[in-house]
Scaffold this motif. Sequence first.
Motif, PDB file in Angstrom:
ATOM      1  N   ALA A   1      -7.151 -28.160  30.756  1.00  0.00           N
ATOM      2  CA  ALA A   1      -8.111 -27.820  31.812  1.00  0.00           C
ATOM      3  C   ALA A   1      -9.283 -28.794  31.826  1.00  0.00           C
ATOM      4  O   ALA A   1      -9.771 -29.181  32.891  1.00  0.00           O
TER       5      ALA A   1
ATOM      6  N   ILE B   1      -7.573 -20.045  29.163  1.00  0.00           N
ATOM      7  CA  ILE B   1      -6.611 -20.705  30.041  1.00  0.00           C
ATOM      8  C   ILE B   1      -5.189 -20.335  29.661  1.00  0.00           C
ATOM      9  O   ILE B   1      -4.341 -20.066  30.511  1.00  0.00           O
TER      10      ILE B   1
ATOM     11  N   MET C   1     -13.584 -23.782  28.577  1.00  0.00           N
ATOM     12  CA  MET C   1     -12.158 -23.626  28.862  1.00  0.00           C
ATOM     13  C   MET C   1     -11.410 -23.495  27.544  1.00  0.00           C
ATOM     14  O   MET C   1     -11.390 -24.431  26.745  1.00  0.00           O
TER      15      MET C   1
END
Length: 283
Positions: A168, A159, A134
Motif C-alpha cells: 500500500a 490492509i 498502512m
Amino acid sequence: MRIGFIGLGVMGRPMAQHLIVAGHQLYLYRVKPRSAHLVESGATACTSASEVARSAEVIILMLPDTPDVEHVLFGEDGVLEGVEPGKLIIDMSSISPLATKDFAARLDARGCEYLDAPVSGGEVGAKAASLTIMVGGKPEVFGRAKPLFEKMGKNITLIGGVGDGQVAKVANQIVVALNIQAVSEALRFAARAGADPAVVRQALMGGFAASRVLEVHGERMISESFEPGFRIRLHHKDLSLALDSAQLLELMLPNTAMVHQLMNGALSKGLGDKDHSALIEAL
C-alpha cells in the motif's frame, strides 16, 4: 507500555514524542543531539538495538531503507539478539514488500510477532499525529498495536497479511510522485506563459484539479521553501521499490518510470536532500 524506538529522524522524532506524551516508557537507540530532548522528556537511551529489544515489549523501527532495517534486526547487537518469544516488532519504515515477508518469517521462528506499518503524511503529519498508517499482519496483532498507532496517526488501516502494508505504501508513493510531477509541470507552464503561478494555484484549488499536493507542495514550489518534510532521495528509493516489484510482477508502470528518471535528474543536480516538492527545480 515499554516501547523501543529505533530511527529518530525527521519522522521518528515526533512519532516517539507522541508516545512519550501518552505515558509510555521509551527505550531509544542512536540518540543524537537533535533527539536528545526525548531523553529529557523521560525516554532512556540505549547503546545497541539488542539492548532496546531486551528492555521493551514492543520495538518500533522507523528507518530509511531495506538494508538499514535488516542490519538493525539481524546484524551484530541487533534486535534478534535481544528479543524473547511474545515480543512485537513493528516496522514503520518504507521498504521492500518481499524483504518484509522474509524478515517476518525469521522473527516468527523466534516466537515474535511482526507488523509492517509504513506511513504517509510527511513531517507535517508526524508532528500533528495525523499520519496515514498502512498495516500488514495478523488481525489480533494489529489489535494489540492499534492503541499505539492511534497516538501517531488518524487514518489507520489493516490492509492484509504481512507485506501488504508495504504494498500500500508503494502504491501511495506512486500516486504522490505523479501528482508532484503534474503540479510541477502545471506551475512551470503557468509561469512560462506569463501568468502568476500563485494565482493559478489558487484558482485550481477550487476545481477538480485540487489535491493535497497542490495545496501543500504547490505552495512550497511557489515560495521555493524546500526544507525536507520528505527528501527526494527517499522518494526516489520508494519508486525504485515500485519498479523492482513491477519487474518481478511483469507489470508496466510507464509514468512511474518517467518520474523516477526525473528524480534521477534531481539527484544529479544535488537536490536529493531537499523536499520532494523541489522536483520542480529539476524541470
